[in-house]
Design a protein around this motif. Sequence first.
Motif, PDB file in Angstrom:
ATOM      1  N   MET A 132       3.698 -47.503  26.483  1.00 54.98           N
ATOM      2  CA  MET A 132       3.599 -46.451  25.470  1.00 54.98           C
ATOM      3  C   MET A 132       3.217 -45.130  26.130  1.00 54.98           C
ATOM      4  O   MET A 132       2.273 -45.071  26.914  1.00 54.98           O
ATOM      5  N   PHE A 169       0.980 -37.684  25.583  1.00 55.71           N
ATOM      6  CA  PHE A 169       0.743 -36.423  26.286  1.00 55.71           C
ATOM      7  C   PHE A 169      -0.736 -36.066  26.209  1.00 55.71           C
ATOM      8  O   PHE A 169      -1.344 -36.163  25.143  1.00 55.71           O
ATOM      9  N   GLN A 219      -2.168 -37.280  22.571  1.00 53.03           N
ATOM     10  CA  GLN A 219      -1.324 -37.517  21.390  1.00 53.03           C
ATOM     11  C   GLN A 219      -0.119 -38.358  21.790  1.00 53.03           C
ATOM     12  O   GLN A 219       0.473 -38.132  22.849  1.00 53.03           O
ATOM     13  N   HIS A 220       0.239 -39.290  20.940  1.00 54.32           N
ATOM     14  CA  HIS A 220       1.431 -40.113  21.182  1.00 54.32           C
ATOM     15  C   HIS A 220       2.662 -39.207  21.276  1.00 54.32           C
ATOM     16  O   HIS A 220       2.770 -38.225  20.531  1.00 54.32           O
ATOM     17  N   ASP A 272       5.572 -39.427  20.223  1.00 57.09           N
ATOM     18  CA  ASP A 272       6.494 -39.364  19.082  1.00 57.09           C
ATOM     19  C   ASP A 272       6.309 -38.127  18.208  1.00 57.09           C
ATOM     20  O   ASP A 272       7.253 -37.676  17.575  1.00 57.09           O
ATOM     21  N   ILE A 273       5.086 -37.585  18.153  1.00 60.04           N
ATOM     22  CA  ILE A 273       4.903 -36.404  17.295  1.00 60.04           C
ATOM     23  C   ILE A 273       5.713 -35.231  17.849  1.00 60.04           C
ATOM     24  O   ILE A 273       6.303 -34.455  17.101  1.00 60.04           O
ATOM     25  N   PHE A 274       5.795 -35.127  19.182  1.00 57.88           N
ATOM     26  CA  PHE A 274       6.563 -34.024  19.775  1.00 57.88           C
ATOM     27  C   PHE A 274       8.059 -34.297  19.678  1.00 57.88           C
ATOM     28  O   PHE A 274       8.841 -33.400  19.397  1.00 57.88           O
ATOM     29  N   ASN A 275       8.438 -35.547  19.921  1.00 61.73           N
ATOM     30  CA  ASN A 275       9.856 -35.899  19.822  1.00 61.73           C
ATOM     31  C   ASN A 275      10.385 -35.674  18.411  1.00 61.73           C
ATOM     32  O   ASN A 275      11.480 -35.152  18.219  1.00 61.73           O
ATOM     33  N   SER A 276       9.586 -36.077  17.409  1.00 60.00           N
ATOM     34  CA  SER A 276      10.093 -35.949  16.036  1.00 60.00           C
ATOM     35  C   SER A 276      10.193 -34.484  15.638  1.00 60.00           C
ATOM     36  O   SER A 276      11.068 -34.107  14.874  1.00 60.00           O
ATOM     37  N   MET A 277       9.291 -33.651  16.155  1.00 59.62           N
ATOM     38  CA  MET A 277       9.291 -32.254  15.764  1.00 59.62           C
ATOM     39  C   MET A 277      10.351 -31.434  16.503  1.00 59.62           C
ATOM     40  O   MET A 277      10.952 -30.528  15.951  1.00 59.62           O
ATOM     41  N   HIS A 278      10.578 -31.745  17.782  1.00 59.48           N
ATOM     42  CA  HIS A 278      11.423 -30.871  18.606  1.00 59.48           C
ATOM     43  C   HIS A 278      12.765 -31.458  19.009  1.00 59.48           C
ATOM     44  O   HIS A 278      13.571 -30.779  19.632  1.00 59.48           O
ATOM     45  N   ARG A 279      13.007 -32.743  18.733  1.00 62.60           N
ATOM     46  CA  ARG A 279      14.278 -33.361  19.104  1.00 62.60           C
ATOM     47  C   ARG A 279      14.941 -33.976  17.884  1.00 62.60           C
ATOM     48  O   ARG A 279      14.284 -34.656  17.108  1.00 62.60           O
ATOM     49  N   ILE A 280      16.242 -33.726  17.735  1.00 57.72           N
ATOM     50  CA  ILE A 280      16.948 -34.314  16.589  1.00 57.72           C
ATOM     51  C   ILE A 280      17.633 -35.598  17.040  1.00 57.72           C
ATOM     52  O   ILE A 280      18.309 -35.611  18.052  1.00 57.72           O
ATOM     53  N   LEU A 309      10.500 -33.248  27.161  1.00 59.33           N
ATOM     54  CA  LEU A 309       9.946 -32.165  26.340  1.00 59.33           C
ATOM     55  C   LEU A 309       9.484 -31.012  27.213  1.00 59.33           C
ATOM     56  O   LEU A 309       8.996 -31.206  28.324  1.00 59.33           O
ATOM     57  N   THR A 367       3.423 -27.223  19.097  1.00 60.65           N
ATOM     58  CA  THR A 367       2.923 -28.214  18.137  1.00 60.65           C
ATOM     59  C   THR A 367       1.399 -28.141  18.042  1.00 60.65           C
ATOM     60  O   THR A 367       0.818 -28.186  16.955  1.00 60.65           O
ATOM     61  N   LYS A 378      -3.746 -41.282  16.571  1.00 59.47           N
ATOM     62  CA  LYS A 378      -2.588 -41.521  17.428  1.00 59.47           C
ATOM     63  C   LYS A 378      -1.799 -40.234  17.672  1.00 59.47           C
ATOM     64  O   LYS A 378      -1.363 -39.964  18.787  1.00 59.47           O
ATOM     65  N   TYR A 379      -1.612 -39.444  16.611  1.00 62.83           N
ATOM     66  CA  TYR A 379      -0.790 -38.241  16.749  1.00 62.83           C
ATOM     67  C   TYR A 379      -1.595 -36.957  16.872  1.00 62.83           C
ATOM     68  O   TYR A 379      -1.028 -35.871  17.020  1.00 62.83           O
ATOM     69  N   GLY A 380      -2.909 -37.079  16.755  1.00 60.18           N
ATOM     70  CA  GLY A 380      -3.741 -35.890  16.871  1.00 60.18           C
ATOM     71  C   GLY A 380      -3.488 -34.906  15.752  1.00 60.18           C
ATOM     72  O   GLY A 380      -3.506 -33.691  15.957  1.00 60.18           O
ATOM     73  N   LYS A 384      10.428 -28.497  11.099  1.00 56.32           N
ATOM     74  CA  LYS A 384       9.464 -29.106  12.035  1.00 56.32           C
ATOM     75  C   LYS A 384       8.321 -29.786  11.293  1.00 56.32           C
ATOM     76  O   LYS A 384       7.892 -30.885  11.635  1.00 56.32           O
ATOM     77  N   ARG A 425       9.557 -33.059   9.622  1.00 54.65           N
ATOM     78  CA  ARG A 425       9.789 -34.148  10.588  1.00 54.65           C
ATOM     79  C   ARG A 425       8.479 -34.887  10.880  1.00 54.65           C
ATOM     80  O   ARG A 425       8.448 -36.098  11.018  1.00 54.65           O
ATOM     81  N   LEU A 449       7.539 -38.863  10.131  1.00 54.54           N
ATOM     82  CA  LEU A 449       6.993 -39.760  11.163  1.00 54.54           C
ATOM     83  C   LEU A 449       5.758 -40.483  10.627  1.00 54.54           C
ATOM     84  O   LEU A 449       5.632 -41.709  10.739  1.00 54.54           O
TER      85      LEU A 449
END
Lengths: 89, 452
Positions: A1, A4, A78-79, A81-89, B2, B10, B66-68, B249, B252, B256
């Motif tokens: 897993m 960042f 932070q996991h 996925d939060i960045f992937n979901s926000m910045h990647r389609i 990223l 973010t 988990k996601y902060g 944004k 999304r 999640l």
Amino acid sequence: MKAFITVIGRDRIGIIAEISAALAENRINILDINQTVMAETFTMIMMVDISLSEKPFSELQTLLDELGEQLKLSIQIQHEDIFNSMHRI
Amino acid sequence: MLLPQEILETQRMIRDQHLDIRTITMGISLRDCCHPDPDECCRLIYNKITALAANLVDVAQEISFKYGIPIINKRIAVTPIALVAESCRLDSYLPLAQTLDRAAGELGINFIGGFSALVHKGFTRGDRILFNSLPESLAGTQRVCASVNLASTRSGINMDAVAEMGRILKKTAALTGDKNGLGCAKLVVFANAPEDNPFMAGAFHGTGEGESVINVGVSGPGVVAAALRQAEGKDFGVVSETIKKAAFKITRMGELVAREASARLGVPFGIVDLSLAPTPARGDSVAHILEEMGLERCGAHGSTAALALLNDAVKKGGAMASSYVGGLSGAFIPVSEDAGMIRAAAEGALTLEKLEAMTCVCSVGLDMIALPGDTPASTLAAIIADEAAIGVINNKTTAVRIIPVPGKKVGDMAEFGGLLGRAPVMGVKNYSSETFIARGGRIPAPLNALRN
């Protein structure tokens, strides 16, 4: 897993060393590091693998909060996925 | 891979611009809790809610770590209580409100919604009992939120219910007079109420919903305002595009969290509701977004156009980000909960009439507005009728959450505390609507209801 870790604060000697040591102690593997200093503000983004760490996110964040307090830095995990979901389609 | 600036963007949204998951709301059907014995009915309700939502607060906490990302509220919405309680031999539904309150307290959630009745065409016996129980139930509980739907595009406006709500608001305000009529802040009067809205005080679990469901509300006026600062002086095409991107944004992230909460709780995912919901905190204001577009104050001429653009761009961005966008999705304009609205109202820039016009294009309606304590019940009812008419004719949800603050006059400040904030008391027309409201009956469904 993957997660960042972001570190922001005033630059000084040994930040990376101290944070890397804490991560190694908790079996967190560093995959990538991006670090800059702008106007004396230290900013570091680390991509890490936390699969081998036995601690849940809440404990890791508490641990990093305590470390941040000692080093007078803001440290957050932070996991990814939060960045992937926000910045990647 | 990223980019560092994406990660920092973010984080800035969360740290500096108040981006948060405003609520994870679990919808629970109570249709299998009907029972002629009131004690048994209450027992079934309490047991079902506390069993299904036992892990709600813990799961929200884990996801937050988990996601902060902060998850501000954990809430529950239930089947409109009038439908469930009608089976009981009771003259007041206060015991059911107390049961909901007790379950919410046991679970550690913030609010439980659904002390509700759907009366857009008429009253059943249970609906009447629920109406009569509203004042004492809102005064006698902490976490219970109530709502009624008294109009719809398909059925018209139930003017008997409208008249009754005017009197109920007065009674509720009087019973909670020591707290500036706070009971009225937990009561929403809808036209075209959505059945999957996760926001309070108007959340309930609709009759077309499944056994249980997870709906998530995301907010973020601060993120939109910050994005717009980068578009200073640009034309409205750029403004709309900027808002759409920010809304995308934010949504999304909501999707999640909703999917993860749904998987962890073993409850189906319903919808993400992207509603720009302000809080009294600095930098978390919808009014400031309108001012960022170039208006000196929220309420100035042009505010309706600015809000229309905002509401539409938010929906467009949100719709692209999730397959299941629902609830109220758009921009809220609750006066007491928005630092910019409070200032505009206190200075006289924002009036009740302008707010009414703005509700034609916002996602809900007249929200958290303090009115003079001596406003007649018929005037409150007429305000509700006007707002319902806007919803019915325009095929949209409208709602009224107004507080006639006991003992306060125009210009006084009413404190409600916490996220409910504070509001300057606004003036109403001094001309009477008494004879109009006394007619009763039903305003027929408009021509645009005949769509089959």
